[in-house]
Design an enzyme around this catalytic site. Structure first.
Site, PDB file in Angstrom:
ATOM      1  N   GLU A 114       0.827  -1.207   0.000  1.00 18.38           N
ATOM      2  CA  GLU A 114       0.000   0.000   0.000  1.00 18.38           C
ATOM      3  C   GLU A 114       0.870   1.269   0.000  1.00 18.38           C
ATOM      4  O   GLU A 114       0.545   2.251  -0.657  1.00 18.38           O
ATOM      5  CB  GLU A 114      -0.937  -0.015   1.203  1.00 18.38           C
ATOM      6  N   GLU A 134      -4.618  -9.177   3.627  1.00 22.46           N
ATOM      7  CA  GLU A 134      -5.558  -8.733   4.669  1.00 22.46           C
ATOM      8  C   GLU A 134      -6.853  -9.540   4.711  1.00 22.46           C
ATOM      9  O   GLU A 134      -7.323  -9.920   5.785  1.00 22.46           O
ATOM     10  CB  GLU A 134      -5.901  -7.236   4.483  1.00 22.46           C
TER      11      GLU A 134
HETATM   12  N1  COA Z   1       4.825  -8.300  11.746  1.00 19.80           N
HETATM   13  C1  COA Z   1       5.708  -8.575  12.727  1.00 19.80           C
HETATM   14  N2  COA Z   1       6.820  -9.317  12.545  1.00 19.80           N
HETATM   15  C2  COA Z   1       7.059  -9.798  11.307  1.00 19.80           C
HETATM   16  C3  COA Z   1       6.182  -9.550  10.236  1.00 19.80           C
HETATM   17  C4  COA Z   1       5.014  -8.774  10.487  1.00 19.80           C
HETATM   18  N3  COA Z   1       4.140  -8.483   9.524  1.00 19.80           N
HETATM   19  N4  COA Z   1       6.667 -10.169   9.146  1.00 19.80           N
HETATM   20  C5  COA Z   1       7.810 -10.764   9.519  1.00 19.80           C
HETATM   21  N5  COA Z   1       8.052 -10.550  10.829  1.00 19.80           N
HETATM   22  C6  COA Z   1       9.194 -11.015  11.619  1.00 19.80           C
HETATM   23  C7  COA Z   1       9.101 -12.511  11.884  1.00 19.80           C
HETATM   24  O1  COA Z   1       8.286 -12.783  13.005  1.00 19.80           O
HETATM   25  C8  COA Z   1      10.569 -12.860  12.129  1.00 19.80           C
HETATM   26  O2  COA Z   1      10.922 -12.475  13.439  1.00 19.80           O
HETATM   27  P1  COA Z   1      11.865 -13.454  14.344  1.00 19.80           P
HETATM   28  O3  COA Z   1      13.182 -13.490  13.608  1.00 19.80           O
HETATM   29  O4  COA Z   1      11.930 -12.755  15.652  1.00 19.80           O
HETATM   30  O5  COA Z   1      11.179 -14.780  14.361  1.00 19.80           O
HETATM   31  C9  COA Z   1      11.302 -11.922  11.176  1.00 19.80           C
HETATM   32  O6  COA Z   1      10.379 -10.865  10.862  1.00 19.80           O
HETATM   33  C10 COA Z   1      11.713 -12.593   9.877  1.00 19.80           C
HETATM   34  O7  COA Z   1      10.528 -13.168   9.302  1.00 19.80           O
HETATM   35  P2  COA Z   1      10.463 -14.702   8.819  1.00 19.80           P
HETATM   36  O8  COA Z   1       9.032 -15.108   8.778  1.00 19.80           O
HETATM   37  O9  COA Z   1      11.386 -15.542   9.644  1.00 19.80           O
HETATM   38  O10 COA Z   1      11.080 -14.567   7.351  1.00 19.80           O
HETATM   39  P3  COA Z   1      10.769 -15.489   6.099  1.00 19.80           P
HETATM   40  O11 COA Z   1      11.730 -15.061   5.048  1.00 19.80           O
HETATM   41  O12 COA Z   1      10.756 -16.914   6.494  1.00 19.80           O
HETATM   42  O13 COA Z   1       9.270 -15.108   5.623  1.00 19.80           O
HETATM   43  C11 COA Z   1       7.466 -13.598   5.064  1.00 19.80           C
HETATM   44  C12 COA Z   1       8.998 -13.822   5.121  1.00 19.80           C
HETATM   45  C13 COA Z   1       7.237 -12.150   4.633  1.00 19.80           C
HETATM   46  C14 COA Z   1       6.857 -14.569   4.041  1.00 19.80           C
HETATM   47  C15 COA Z   1       6.848 -13.874   6.454  1.00 19.80           C
HETATM   48  O14 COA Z   1       7.615 -13.168   7.425  1.00 19.80           O
HETATM   49  C16 COA Z   1       5.421 -13.459   6.593  1.00 19.80           C
HETATM   50  O15 COA Z   1       4.532 -14.127   6.080  1.00 19.80           O
HETATM   51  N6  COA Z   1       5.158 -12.318   7.302  1.00 19.80           N
HETATM   52  C17 COA Z   1       3.831 -11.865   7.596  1.00 19.80           C
HETATM   53  C18 COA Z   1       3.195 -11.184   6.385  1.00 19.80           C
HETATM   54  C19 COA Z   1       1.812 -10.648   6.758  1.00 19.80           C
HETATM   55  O16 COA Z   1       0.873 -11.397   6.901  1.00 19.80           O
HETATM   56  N7  COA Z   1       1.737  -9.327   6.988  1.00 19.80           N
HETATM   57  C20 COA Z   1       0.554  -8.675   7.496  1.00 19.80           C
HETATM   58  C21 COA Z   1      -0.212  -8.073   6.396  1.00 19.80           C
HETATM   59  S1  COA Z   1      -1.711  -7.310   6.977  1.00 19.80           S
END
Ligand code: COA
Length: 238
Positions: A114, A134
Site C-alpha cells: 500500500e 488482509e
Molecule cells: N509483523 C511482525 N513481525 C514480522 C512480520 C510482520 N508483519 N513479518 C515478519 N516478521 C518477523 C518474523 O516474526 C521474524 O521475526 P523473528 O526473527 O523474531 O522470528 C522476522 O520478521 C523474519 O521473518 P520470517 O518469517 O522468519 O522470514 P521469512 O523469510 O521466512 O518469511 C514472510 C517472510 C514475509 C513470508 C513472512 O515473514 C510473513 O509471512 N510475514 C507476515 C506477512 C503478513 O501477513 N503481513 C501482514 C499483512 S496485513
C-alpha cells in the site's frame, strides 16, 4: 532531520531518501513508523530544498506488512486498526506535492504494498514477492490499497489480488502495471536514486501540476478533468 526510531532519512541532490528501518522484522509497519512517517512527510512537504522523495527499505525486504505483534497487544484488531487511522499518513502521502519514487525488494506485502501504491514511480527488484493478505486475515486493506490498487492495475487483476491474498512475483507485478519497472537487485538503489534525482531537477511547479492533473483527473468526469488540466497548464506557463 534525524533521530527516527523506525526510519532513516537523508537528503542528497534535492532527493529526500526515507528508508524503512526495522530490518529484524522485515520492516513491519508499526505505530511508531506511522508517527515517524507523519513527521518526515510534513517536513519534506515544507522543505524547499527537496524536489523528490525516494522510499526504500533496509535489510532483505521492503516491508512485510503491518506489525502483527501489535494486533496481538491491542484490545482487538478493530482498535489496532483505528489507532492507525488516527493520523492520516496515507492522506499525507497523496497530498505531497513532490514526486515519490518507491524502490521495493524482497517482500512487499500488505501495508508495504500500500505504501508503494501511494508513490508515483515504483521500481521493483527482480524476485520481489508481493501480496495483499488482509482479507485472508479477516480484514481489508486500510491504507488506501482497495482504491489505489485498481487505479494502478486492471479491476479484475486487482480483485484477484485483493480477494485471494495470493503471492505473486515482480514480473507479474510489472505485467499488471503495479510497478513501473524492474531492476536487478544490485542496481535497484542506484536506478531508483537516478530516477528521483532526475525528478528533483525539474521545476517543482511543473512536477506538482503534472502530478495533480493525473491524480485528481482520474476521479473527475472528462469535461471537468480537461478544465482542470487547462487551469493547471495555464498556471505553469512562465
Ligand atoms: N509483523 C511482525 N513481525 C514480522 C512480520 C510482520 N508483519 N513479518 C515478519 N516478521 C518477523 C518474523 O516474526 C521474524 O521475526 P523473528 O526473527 O523474531 O522470528 C522476522 O520478521 C523474519 O521473518 P520470517 O518469517 O522468519 O522470514 P521469512 O523469510 O521466512 O518469511 C514472510 C517472510 C514475509 C513470508 C513472512 O515473514 C510473513 O509471512 N510475514 C507476515 C506477512 C503478513 O501477513 N503481513 C501482514 C499483512 S496485513
Amino acid at each position: 532531520m534525524s533521530g527516527f526510531d523506525t526510519l532513516l532519512f537523508d537528503k542528497t541532490d534535492g532527493v529526500a531518501r526515507i528508508s524503512l528501518n526495522r530490518p529484524d522484522v522485515l520492516n513491519a509497519y508499526n505505530i511508531q513508523m506511522r508517527d515517524d512517517f507523519s513527521q518526515v512527510l510534513s517536513a519534506v512537504q515544507d522543505d524547499p530544498d527537496i524536489g523528490a522523495v525516494l522510499i526504500t527499505g533496509e535489510g532483505r525486504a521492503f516491508c512485510a506488512g503491518a506489525d502483527l505483534t501489535e494486533f496481538g497487544t491491542a484490545p482487538s484488531q478493530e482498535v489496532a486498526r483505528r489507532v492507525r487511522w488516527q493520523r492520516d499518513v496515507w492522506g499525507q502521502f497523496l497530498s505531497l506535492r513532490k514526486p515519490i519514487v518507491v524502490a521495493v525488494h524482497g517482500y512487499c506485502i500488505g501495508s508495504g504494498l500500500e505504501i508503494a501504491l501511494l508513490g508515483d514511480l515504483r521500481l521493483a527488484a527482480q524476485g520481489t514477492i508481493f501480496a495483499l493478505p488482509e482479507v485472508q486475515l479477516g480484514m481489508i486493506p486500510a491504507a488506501g490499497g482497495s482504491q489505489t490498487l485498481p487505479r494502478n492495475t486492471r479491476q479484475s487483476g486487482a480483485m484477484d489480488v485483493l480477494l485471494t491474498g495470493r503471492r505473486f512475483d515482480a514480473a507479474e507485478a510489472l505485467a499488471m502495471g503495479l510497478v513501473t519497472r524492474l531492476a536487478a537487485p544490485e542496481n535497484l538503489l542506484e536506478e531508483s536514486m537516478d530516477a528521483a534525482r532526475r525528478l528533483a531537477e525539474l521545476h517543482p511547479d511543473t512536477v506538482t501540476a503534472a502530478k495533480s492533473a493525473l491524480r485528481l483527473g482520474q476521479d473527475l468526469p472528462l469535461a471537468e478533468a480537461l478544465d482542470m488540466e487547462t487551469r493547471l497548464a495555464g498556471g505553469v506557463l512562465r
